[in-house]
Scaffold this motif. Structure first.
Motif, mmCIF file in Angstrom:
data_model
loop_
_atom_site.group_PDB
_atom_site.id
_atom_site.type_symbol
_atom_site.label_atom_id
_atom_site.label_comp_id
_atom_site.label_asym_id
_atom_site.label_seq_id
_atom_site.Cartn_x
_atom_site.Cartn_y
_atom_site.Cartn_z
ATOM 1 N N ARG A 49 0.851 -1.182 0.000
ATOM 2 C CA ARG A 49 0.000 0.000 0.000
ATOM 3 C C ARG A 49 0.888 1.234 0.000
ATOM 4 O O ARG A 49 1.769 1.376 0.848
ATOM 5 N N MET A 50 0.696 2.122 -0.977
ATOM 6 C CA MET A 50 1.444 3.384 -0.972
ATOM 7 C C MET A 50 0.647 4.430 -0.204
ATOM 8 O O MET A 50 -0.514 4.699 -0.521
ATOM 9 N N LEU A 51 1.264 5.027 0.789
ATOM 10 C CA LEU A 51 0.613 6.037 1.617
ATOM 11 C C LEU A 51 0.546 7.373 0.880
ATOM 12 O O LEU A 51 1.359 7.662 -0.013
ATOM 13 N N ASN A 52 -0.406 8.195 1.275
ATOM 14 C CA ASN A 52 -0.554 9.512 0.660
ATOM 15 C C ASN A 52 0.643 10.390 0.982
ATOM 16 O O ASN A 52 1.122 10.425 2.120
ATOM 17 N N HIS A 53 1.119 11.097 -0.022
ATOM 18 C CA HIS A 53 2.234 12.025 0.184
ATOM 19 C C HIS A 53 2.311 12.988 -0.991
ATOM 20 O O HIS A 53 1.786 12.721 -2.066
ATOM 21 N N GLU A 54 2.960 14.129 -0.773
ATOM 22 C CA GLU A 54 3.157 15.088 -1.852
ATOM 23 C C GLU A 54 4.187 14.555 -2.835
ATOM 24 O O GLU A 54 5.198 13.983 -2.436
ATOM 25 N N LYS A 55 3.913 14.746 -4.111
ATOM 26 C CA LYS A 55 4.818 14.271 -5.142
ATOM 27 C C LYS A 55 6.056 15.168 -5.231
ATOM 28 O O LYS A 55 5.956 16.391 -5.146
ATOM 29 N N ASP A 56 7.209 14.524 -5.380
ATOM 30 C CA ASP A 56 8.458 15.269 -5.533
ATOM 31 C C ASP A 56 8.636 15.703 -6.994
ATOM 32 O O ASP A 56 8.037 15.136 -7.906
ATOM 33 N N PHE A 57 9.501 16.702 -7.187
ATOM 34 C CA PHE A 57 9.789 17.166 -8.537
ATOM 35 C C PHE A 57 10.714 16.175 -9.236
ATOM 36 O O PHE A 57 11.748 15.797 -8.700
ATOM 37 N N PRO A 58 10.355 15.753 -10.452
ATOM 38 C CA PRO A 58 11.206 14.796 -11.178
ATOM 39 C C PRO A 58 12.565 15.395 -11.518
ATOM 40 O O PRO A 58 12.689 16.609 -11.724
ATOM 41 N N ASN A 59 13.544 14.536 -11.589
ATOM 42 C CA ASN A 59 14.880 14.943 -12.005
ATOM 43 C C ASN A 59 14.910 15.025 -13.535
ATOM 44 O O ASN A 59 14.805 13.998 -14.211
ATOM 45 N N PRO A 60 15.058 16.220 -14.100
ATOM 46 C CA PRO A 60 15.006 16.353 -15.564
ATOM 47 C C PRO A 60 16.196 15.704 -16.269
ATOM 48 O O PRO A 60 16.145 15.469 -17.482
ATOM 49 N N LYS A 61 17.251 15.406 -15.529
ATOM 50 C CA LYS A 61 18.466 14.843 -16.134
ATOM 51 C C LYS A 61 18.522 13.319 -16.034
ATOM 52 O O LYS A 61 19.501 12.709 -16.451
ATOM 53 N N ARG A 62 17.465 12.707 -15.484
ATOM 54 C CA ARG A 62 17.546 11.286 -15.185
ATOM 55 C C ARG A 62 17.695 10.410 -16.436
ATOM 56 O O ARG A 62 18.428 9.423 -16.413
ATOM 57 N N PHE A 63 17.013 10.777 -17.517
ATOM 58 C CA PHE A 63 17.086 9.951 -18.723
ATOM 59 C C PHE A 63 18.469 10.050 -19.379
ATOM 60 O O PHE A 63 18.988 9.062 -19.897
ATOM 61 N N LYS A 64 19.059 11.219 -19.331
ATOM 62 C CA LYS A 64 20.404 11.401 -19.871
ATOM 63 C C LYS A 64 21.424 10.623 -19.055
ATOM 64 O O LYS A 64 22.344 9.996 -19.593
ATOM 65 N N LEU A 65 21.248 10.638 -17.727
ATOM 66 C CA LEU A 65 22.164 9.908 -16.856
ATOM 67 C C LEU A 65 22.066 8.398 -17.072
ATOM 68 O O LEU A 65 23.071 7.691 -17.018
ATOM 69 N N LEU A 66 20.858 7.917 -17.328
ATOM 70 C CA LEU A 66 20.661 6.478 -17.527
ATOM 71 C C LEU A 66 21.428 5.965 -18.740
ATOM 72 O O LEU A 66 21.838 4.799 -18.780
ATOM 73 N N LYS A 67 21.635 6.813 -19.730
ATOM 74 C CA LYS A 67 22.362 6.401 -20.933
ATOM 75 C C LYS A 67 23.832 6.125 -20.648
ATOM 76 O O LYS A 67 24.479 5.372 -21.380
ATOM 77 N N THR A 68 24.380 6.733 -19.587
ATOM 78 C CA THR A 68 25.798 6.545 -19.261
ATOM 79 C C THR A 68 25.995 5.659 -18.038
ATOM 80 O O THR A 68 27.080 5.612 -17.464
ATOM 81 N N SER A 69 24.944 4.961 -17.636
ATOM 82 C CA SER A 69 25.011 4.146 -16.419
ATOM 83 C C SER A 69 26.145 3.129 -16.454
ATOM 84 O O SER A 69 26.913 3.006 -15.498
ATOM 85 N N ALA A 70 26.263 2.397 -17.546
ATOM 86 C CA ALA A 70 27.288 1.345 -17.642
ATOM 87 C C ALA A 70 28.698 1.926 -17.586
ATOM 88 O O ALA A 70 29.614 1.300 -17.039
ATOM 89 N N LYS A 71 28.872 3.125 -18.117
ATOM 90 C CA LYS A 71 30.196 3.758 -18.116
ATOM 91 C C LYS A 71 30.605 4.213 -16.720
ATOM 92 O O LYS A 71 31.787 4.267 -16.391
ATOM 93 N N ARG A 72 29.606 4.532 -15.903
ATOM 94 C CA ARG A 72 29.891 5.110 -14.585
ATOM 95 C C ARG A 72 29.999 4.088 -13.466
ATOM 96 O O ARG A 72 30.410 4.433 -12.358
ATOM 97 N N ILE A 73 29.630 2.856 -13.705
ATOM 98 C CA ILE A 73 29.447 1.896 -12.620
ATOM 99 C C ILE A 73 30.682 1.731 -11.731
ATOM 100 O O ILE A 73 30.562 1.587 -10.515
#
Length: 333
Positions: free
Chosen positions: A269-293
């Motif tokens: 069960r997910m409890l009620n809470h205010e939504k956080d602001f998404p990270n706009p850079k998350r998709f760009k960071l995911l592309k370099t995940s393997a390089k950064r590990i």
């Protein structure tokens, strides 16, 4: 004669239909009253209660079962501690069975900021839930100071390292647990898995369905060996989102397979809470995940422990870190 015979057949069909309908209703009622606690139960009654008593002195208090999320928001942590006092929880939110040697010793790591209402419900549910599983455990809240941006992956890395140090490296595995997720099935065992495991496969806000196949966030369990091999979480995700998908990529790139609760066992069960602001850079960071590990994670982490507070129901570790340090590091990728 043919008409009478057809009427008799129709009457028999009607009886069979009514019988099947009643059977379905009975089955549905039994299922709703089974040990799989439904979402309405969690939201309105806000307490997980075990099927069997786990300690001789554990007594289920009926007044717990009538409290709502709103009523808990006006309740202090001191009052909550008194209500859970019969569970024999030690200072720092720790528990160890007294009648047997626990098979697993787990550290529950919770990234946290300004969620006191969620925290009360989480603590009220998770302690009886874990005690019922005969585990030795401690709950660690990892909270950043107000002036820094929230970074879930970084906070979980800190919790992993600090929980090891505080407990002299006794933990078999680590449960990385969001504070707004409440387990609904008592057969959802927080045991140490042979492979990295996704626990929260069916969350109420997704209609108890897996939103996408690669989901690996919410509640996960990894051993120390798993964490060290994948270099922990990425430290780069400031703001909401991305670090869980990055973790999945790390796990796969190091040759591990993922395991996951089925949709019946992994209900949360997910409890009620205010939504956080998404990270706009998350998709760009995911592309370099393997390089950064190998150069972004446990081996490059930098933070300061501001304070460690051993509360009755949890250990709170307040930390500080410099976002600019990680932003500068990113230029190397």
């Amino acid at each position: 004669m043919k008409y009478k015979k057809r009427s008799r057949i129709n009457s028999i069909s009607l009886v069979i239909t009514i019988f099947c309908f009643v059977t379905v209703l009975i089955f549905a009622n039994l299922r709703n009253n089974s040990r799989l606690i439904n979402s309405t139960h969690i939201e309105k009654e806000s307490i997980f209660y075990p099927k069997s008593q786990t300690e001789n002195n554990f007594q289920q208090e009926d007044k717990f079962l009538t409290e709502s999320e709103d009523s808990l928001s006006f309740e202090s942590l001191e009052i909550l501690n008194n209500k859970l006092s019969s569970l024999n929880i030690s200072l720092g939110g720790s528990f160890k069975p007294t009648d047997s040697e626990p098979k697993y010793k787990i550290a529950v790591i919770v990234p946290y900021r300004n969620r006191e209402k969620n925290l009360k419900i989480f603590l009220k549910n998770i302690h009886p839930f874990l005690i019922n599983q005969r585990l030795e455990y401690s709950i660690f809240l990892i909270e950043p100071i107000e002036s820094v941006k929230f970074n879930r992956g970084l906070l979980l890395n800190i919790g992993f390292l600090e929980s090891i140090q505080l407990a002299n490296d006794k933990w078999n595995c680590f449960v990385f647990h969001d504070v707004d997720l409440i387990p609904e099935n008592e057969n959802n065992f927080y045991h140490c898995p042979p492979l990295p495991k996704h626990m929260s496969s069916a969350v109420s806000t997704f209609d108890y369905k897996l939103p996408y196949k690669g989901l690996f966030g919410g509640v996960t369990i990894l051993t120390k060996k798993h964490m060290e091999k994948i270099n922990g979480f990425s430290n780069m995700y400031f703001g909401w989102g991305g670090e869980d998908d990055d973790l999945r990529k790390r796990i796969i790139s190091k040759g591990y397979k993922l395991i996951r609760n089925n949709l019946e066992t992994g209900r949360y069960r997910m409890l009620n809470h205010e939504k956080d602001f998404p990270n706009p850079k998350r998709f760009k960071l995911l592309k370099t995940s393997a390089k950064r590990i190998n150069i972004d994670g446990l081996n490059t982490i930098k933070y300061v422990v501001v304070s460690v507070k051993f509360e009755n129901l949890f250990t709170k570790i307040i930390v500080s870190y410099d976002e600019s340090f990680y932003i500068k590091t990113k230029t190397n990728y």
